[in-house]
Design a protein around this motif. Structure first.
Motif, PDB file in Angstrom:
ATOM      1  N   ALA A 492       0.846  -1.199   0.000  1.00  0.00           N
ATOM      2  CA  ALA A 492       0.000   0.000   0.000  1.00  0.00           C
ATOM      3  C   ALA A 492       0.882   1.250   0.000  1.00  0.00           C
ATOM      4  O   ALA A 492       0.638   2.209  -0.756  1.00  0.00           O
ATOM      5  N   THR A 493       1.906   1.239   0.819  1.00  0.00           N
ATOM      6  CA  THR A 493       2.799   2.410   0.888  1.00  0.00           C
ATOM      7  C   THR A 493       3.459   2.658  -0.464  1.00  0.00           C
ATOM      8  O   THR A 493       3.501   3.779  -0.958  1.00  0.00           O
ATOM      9  N   ARG A 494       3.949   1.571  -1.075  1.00  0.00           N
ATOM     10  CA  ARG A 494       4.614   1.752  -2.366  1.00  0.00           C
ATOM     11  C   ARG A 494       3.651   2.296  -3.421  1.00  0.00           C
ATOM     12  O   ARG A 494       3.984   3.192  -4.181  1.00  0.00           O
ATOM     13  N   ILE A 495       2.442   1.740  -3.469  1.00  0.00           N
ATOM     14  CA  ILE A 495       1.492   2.196  -4.505  1.00  0.00           C
ATOM     15  C   ILE A 495       1.171   3.677  -4.298  1.00  0.00           C
ATOM     16  O   ILE A 495       1.205   4.488  -5.230  1.00  0.00           O
ATOM     17  N   ILE A 496       0.913   4.069  -3.058  1.00  0.00           N
ATOM     18  CA  ILE A 496       0.530   5.469  -2.817  1.00  0.00           C
ATOM     19  C   ILE A 496       1.709   6.408  -3.107  1.00  0.00           C
ATOM     20  O   ILE A 496       1.533   7.487  -3.684  1.00  0.00           O
ATOM     21  N   ASN A 497       2.902   5.969  -2.766  1.00  0.00           N
ATOM     22  CA  ASN A 497       4.077   6.812  -3.038  1.00  0.00           C
ATOM     23  C   ASN A 497       4.440   6.868  -4.512  1.00  0.00           C
ATOM     24  O   ASN A 497       4.879   7.891  -5.021  1.00  0.00           O
ATOM     25  N   GLU A 498       4.274   5.739  -5.206  1.00  0.00           N
ATOM     26  CA  GLU A 498       4.795   5.664  -6.577  1.00  0.00           C
ATOM     27  C   GLU A 498       3.767   5.945  -7.652  1.00  0.00           C
ATOM     28  O   GLU A 498       4.120   6.215  -8.797  1.00  0.00           O
ATOM     29  N   VAL A 499       2.486   5.853  -7.301  1.00  0.00           N
ATOM     30  CA  VAL A 499       1.460   6.017  -8.337  1.00  0.00           C
ATOM     31  C   VAL A 499       0.660   7.289  -8.092  1.00  0.00           C
ATOM     32  O   VAL A 499      -0.116   7.383  -7.139  1.00  0.00           O
ATOM     33  N   LYS A 500       0.839   8.226  -8.955  1.00  0.00           N
ATOM     34  CA  LYS A 500       0.116   9.486  -8.825  1.00  0.00           C
ATOM     35  C   LYS A 500      -1.344   9.222  -9.180  1.00  0.00           C
ATOM     36  O   LYS A 500      -1.635   8.629 -10.218  1.00  0.00           O
ATOM     37  N   GLY A 501      -2.253   9.645  -8.289  1.00  0.00           N
ATOM     38  CA  GLY A 501      -3.676   9.455  -8.581  1.00  0.00           C
ATOM     39  C   GLY A 501      -4.338   8.457  -7.640  1.00  0.00           C
ATOM     40  O   GLY A 501      -5.556   8.302  -7.659  1.00  0.00           O
ATOM     41  N   ILE A 502      -3.535   7.763  -6.826  1.00  0.00           N
ATOM     42  CA  ILE A 502      -4.142   6.838  -5.850  1.00  0.00           C
ATOM     43  C   ILE A 502      -3.705   7.248  -4.448  1.00  0.00           C
ATOM     44  O   ILE A 502      -2.514   7.480  -4.202  1.00  0.00           O
ATOM     45  N   ASN A 503      -4.669   7.375  -3.546  1.00  0.00           N
ATOM     46  CA  ASN A 503      -4.304   7.731  -2.172  1.00  0.00           C
ATOM     47  C   ASN A 503      -4.900   6.766  -1.143  1.00  0.00           C
ATOM     48  O   ASN A 503      -4.857   7.020   0.059  1.00  0.00           O
ATOM     49  N   ARG A 504      -5.477   5.655  -1.629  1.00  0.00           N
ATOM     50  CA  ARG A 504      -6.030   4.690  -0.673  1.00  0.00           C
ATOM     51  C   ARG A 504      -6.012   3.295  -1.295  1.00  0.00           C
ATOM     52  O   ARG A 504      -6.378   3.123  -2.457  1.00  0.00           O
ATOM     53  N   VAL A 505      -5.549   2.321  -0.500  1.00  0.00           N
ATOM     54  CA  VAL A 505      -5.433   0.955  -1.018  1.00  0.00           C
ATOM     55  C   VAL A 505      -6.204   0.016  -0.106  1.00  0.00           C
ATOM     56  O   VAL A 505      -6.066   0.072   1.120  1.00  0.00           O
ATOM     57  N   THR A 506      -7.030  -0.835  -0.694  1.00  0.00           N
ATOM     58  CA  THR A 506      -7.776  -1.821   0.101  1.00  0.00           C
ATOM     59  C   THR A 506      -7.423  -3.220  -0.405  1.00  0.00           C
ATOM     60  O   THR A 506      -6.946  -3.374  -1.528  1.00  0.00           O
ATOM     61  N   TYR A 507      -7.666  -4.235   0.433  1.00  0.00           N
ATOM     62  CA  TYR A 507      -7.423  -5.612  -0.010  1.00  0.00           C
ATOM     63  C   TYR A 507      -8.743  -6.372  -0.012  1.00  0.00           C
ATOM     64  O   TYR A 507      -9.483  -6.365   0.984  1.00  0.00           O
ATOM     65  N   ASP A 508      -9.049  -6.993  -1.131  1.00  0.00           N
ATOM     66  CA  ASP A 508     -10.322  -7.686  -1.325  1.00  0.00           C
ATOM     67  C   ASP A 508     -10.220  -9.108  -0.762  1.00  0.00           C
ATOM     68  O   ASP A 508      -9.441  -9.918  -1.259  1.00  0.00           O
ATOM     69  N   ILE A 509     -11.003  -9.386   0.294  1.00  0.00           N
ATOM     70  CA  ILE A 509     -10.903 -10.716   0.921  1.00  0.00           C
ATOM     71  C   ILE A 509     -12.164 -11.552   0.669  1.00  0.00           C
ATOM     72  O   ILE A 509     -12.573 -12.364   1.497  1.00  0.00           O
ATOM     73  N   THR A 510     -12.757 -11.350  -0.519  1.00  0.00           N
ATOM     74  CA  THR A 510     -13.963 -12.104  -0.861  1.00  0.00           C
ATOM     75  C   THR A 510     -13.578 -13.396  -1.572  1.00  0.00           C
ATOM     76  O   THR A 510     -12.725 -13.388  -2.451  1.00  0.00           O
ATOM     77  N   SER A 511     -14.214 -14.496  -1.195  1.00  0.00           N
ATOM     78  CA  SER A 511     -13.999 -15.756  -1.910  1.00  0.00           C
ATOM     79  C   SER A 511     -14.968 -15.828  -3.088  1.00  0.00           C
ATOM     80  O   SER A 511     -15.903 -15.032  -3.195  1.00  0.00           O
ATOM     81  N   LYS A 512     -14.744 -16.786  -3.951  1.00  0.00           N
ATOM     82  CA  LYS A 512     -15.689 -17.073  -5.037  1.00  0.00           C
ATOM     83  C   LYS A 512     -16.189 -18.493  -4.847  1.00  0.00           C
ATOM     84  O   LYS A 512     -15.366 -19.403  -4.858  1.00  0.00           O
ATOM     85  N   PRO A 513     -17.484 -18.769  -4.786  1.00  0.00           N
ATOM     86  CA  PRO A 513     -18.505 -17.785  -4.516  1.00  0.00           C
ATOM     87  C   PRO A 513     -18.386 -17.288  -3.080  1.00  0.00           C
ATOM     88  O   PRO A 513     -17.671 -17.907  -2.320  1.00  0.00           O
ATOM     89  N   PRO A 514     -19.022 -16.243  -2.727  1.00  0.00           N
ATOM     90  CA  PRO A 514     -20.087 -15.508  -3.418  1.00  0.00           C
ATOM     91  C   PRO A 514     -19.564 -14.437  -4.393  1.00  0.00           C
ATOM     92  O   PRO A 514     -20.316 -13.979  -5.241  1.00  0.00           O
TER      93      PRO A 514
END
Ligand code: XMP
Length: 520
Positions: A492-514
């Motif tokens: 998350a730190t790297r993405i926010i520091n290195e990618v202009k335009g993103i200031n928040r990172v989340t992690y998707d913990i949903t299984s399939k299904p649902p």
């Protein structure tokens, strides 16, 4: 008929949904086998094929019905070992003088337990000792009297003749399906059968490659072939195989819809055109696709636009290739079993698959599908055999509509650029931590929402993104990957520091299904 020099095993297909798994089990034992539908297998065919052994598959019909499928009479006079599975067992018994009856109350579907008899057969060596073993049954009819010469070696509560054999003639017949995973030790039965038949197990992926190349040359002759190359494993292996078989008679079309990952188009073109010398048209049609998607936010509409344009664009470039008569596709066995009957055999169609949709008919082209008998891991093995780099063969799956379905809501060029940059950092992190090969698929989705943040002393109002990583066997079900908190925090730190335009990172913990793997 192919001119292979290995001992060959013939599988006569009576239409079971799992016939291909018999071939799979045999290939694991390095046995060369071919599946042919029963309609094709005549006495003349048998003489020409000259099998060292024959397996009769299961099937949906009843041997009691008039006109039900049968192997040719001459099969049992060939003097080679024969193994009948389920329907194959019943048809064997009926043709050799036993009796089959409709199952009134004796049908068995699913798990059953077979108990071995006192007398032993080499067919069961190393599998059944004195205990009963789990097998998978799927039968309505049952054998009520075995043919002369046969003896019983195993019974289940509803199948008194679950395992029978005529050891003198080397005929074996089982009521269950040893090829499926629900018969946990079933592979042992095939191992014993091929050993009893005298196979040495000398068939390998290198041999498959040579055979496939010969078949392609036979099919195509001196005609031109086109191949849609996406850069995915299946189409890449298809292209490499065709290139080796027919060289410059192959032209690949790489459609760049503007929805690829960072540097992806350049990498694919460099590898196939510059490195492997494959004739390749780089169809850069990103403007066309992105303008058509402008203002569209509904997932299905996006897919339809992309799918429709893809066919138009492919046709446009294909028409430029003079004399093209064939279209090569990386259709795999799982696509085949879901969409049409195998090798023209009688399997029941379950559902259509998007890979085999419409294109060849629309273009009046004949299909070349050299991977249609392979499973995914076998395709990777073939890729190794063809010299594709391991890093390429192990790439995660990437969907046809590309980043369009990782950009929920409206797609803009700005969002695509941010998404590409974030995805590149995320994948780099995964590689640096040595996790890439442990994960089935990983990617970033850019969310259609801006959130407030603080960087330095200033306020930011930028996009949020979601990281996704899953493990799966076939994409049908999936679990989220359990990254450590340290990994997630660092990423998350790297993405926010290195990618202009993103200031928040989340992690998707949903299984399939649902959930589904992709966000759209
Ligand atoms: P889902 O999102 O359905 O994804 O759980 C399962 C697997 O399929 C891929 N996928 C697609 N592949 N065209 C494709 O070629 C599509 O429209 C498409 N949608 C999903 C997805 O990346 C995952 O591997």
């Amino acid at each position: 008929m192919s001119q292979i020099t290995h001992d060959r095993l013939l599988i006569i297909d009576f239409g079971s949904q799992v016939t291909q798994l018999i071939a799979r089990r045999l290939r694991e034992l390095n046995i060369y086998c071919e599946i042919h539908p029963y309609q094709k297998v005549t006495d003349a065919f048998l003489a020409d094929f000259a099998p060292r052994a024959v397996i009769l598959s299961g099937g949906p019909c009843s041997v009691i019905d008039a006109g039900s499928p049968r192997p040719p009479e001459g099969l049992f006079a060939l003097g080679v070992p024969v193994l009948g599975i389920c329907y194959g067992q019943q048809v064997m018994m009926q043709m050799l003088g036993g009796r089959v009856e409709r199952g009134h109350g004796t049908a068995e579907f699913g798990r059953a337990f077979v108990t071995p008899s006192q007398q032993k057969t080499d067919l069961l060596q190393g599998w059944f000792d004195d205990t009963s073993e789990q097998v998978w049954m799927s039968h309505g009819d049952h054998v009520s009297a075995i043919a002369p010469g046969f003896e019983v070696f195993g019974t289940s509560p509803n199948a008194p003749y679950a395992i029978t054999a005529d050891p003198v003639r080397n005929f074996y017949a089982v009521q269950f399906h040893p090829e499926v995973h629900h018969t946990p030790k079933g592979a042992r039965l095939y191992e014993n059968f091929v050993r009893l038949a005298g196979f040495t197990g000398d068939w390998t992926m290198a041999a498959y490659k040579d055979e496939a190349i010969r078949k392609i040359r036979d099919q195509v002759g001196d005609k031109q072939v086109i191949c849609g190359l996406s850069g995915g494993v299946d189409s890449s292996v298809t292209a490499m195989l065709l290139h080796e078989a027919i060289g410059d008679q192959l032209t690949c079309v790489f459609v760049d819809h503007g929805l690829l990952r960072l540097n992806e188009a350049d990498e694919v073109v460099a590898m196939f055109r510059d490195n492997y010398n494959i004739r390749l048209i780089h169809a850069d049609e990103s403007e066309l696709f992105l303008s058509a998607l402008d203002g569209q936010s509904d997932p299905e509409t996006k897919r339809k636009i992309i799918g429709g344009l893809f066919i138009d664009v492919f046709q446009k470039y294909a028409h430029q290739i003079e004399g093209a008569e064939f279209l090569a596709q990386g259709t795999l066995y799982p696509d085949v079993i879901e969409s049409v009957s195998f090798s023209g055999g009688p399997s029941v169609t379950i559902k259509s698959h998007h890979n085999v949709g419409g294109l060849p008919e629309k273009m009046g082209l004949k299909l070349v599908e050299p991977l249609r008998e392979l499973f995914k891991d076998e395709v990777r093995e073939l890729g190794h055999e063809l010299g594709l780099p391991a890093s390429f063969i192990g790439r995660h799956p990437f969907p046809g509509p590309g980043l369009a379905i990782r950009c929920p809501g409206e797609i803009t060029r700005e969002k695509l650029e941010i998404l590409r940059a974030a995805d590149a950092v995320y994948i780099d992190q995964i590689r640096r931590h040595g996790l890439y090969d442990e994960i089935w698929q990983a990617f970033v989705a850019i969310l259609p929402v801006r959130t407030v943040g603080v960087m330095g002393d200033g306020r930011t109002y930028d996009f949020a993104c979601a990281l996704r990583a899953v493990n799966s066997v076939d994409g049908m079900t999936a679990d989220y990957y359990p990254f450590s908190h340290e990994f997630l925090g660092e990423t998350a730190t790297r993405i926010i520091n290195e990618v202009k335009g993103i200031n928040r990172v989340t992690y998707d913990i949903t299984s399939k299904p649902p959930g589904t793997i992709e966000w759209e």
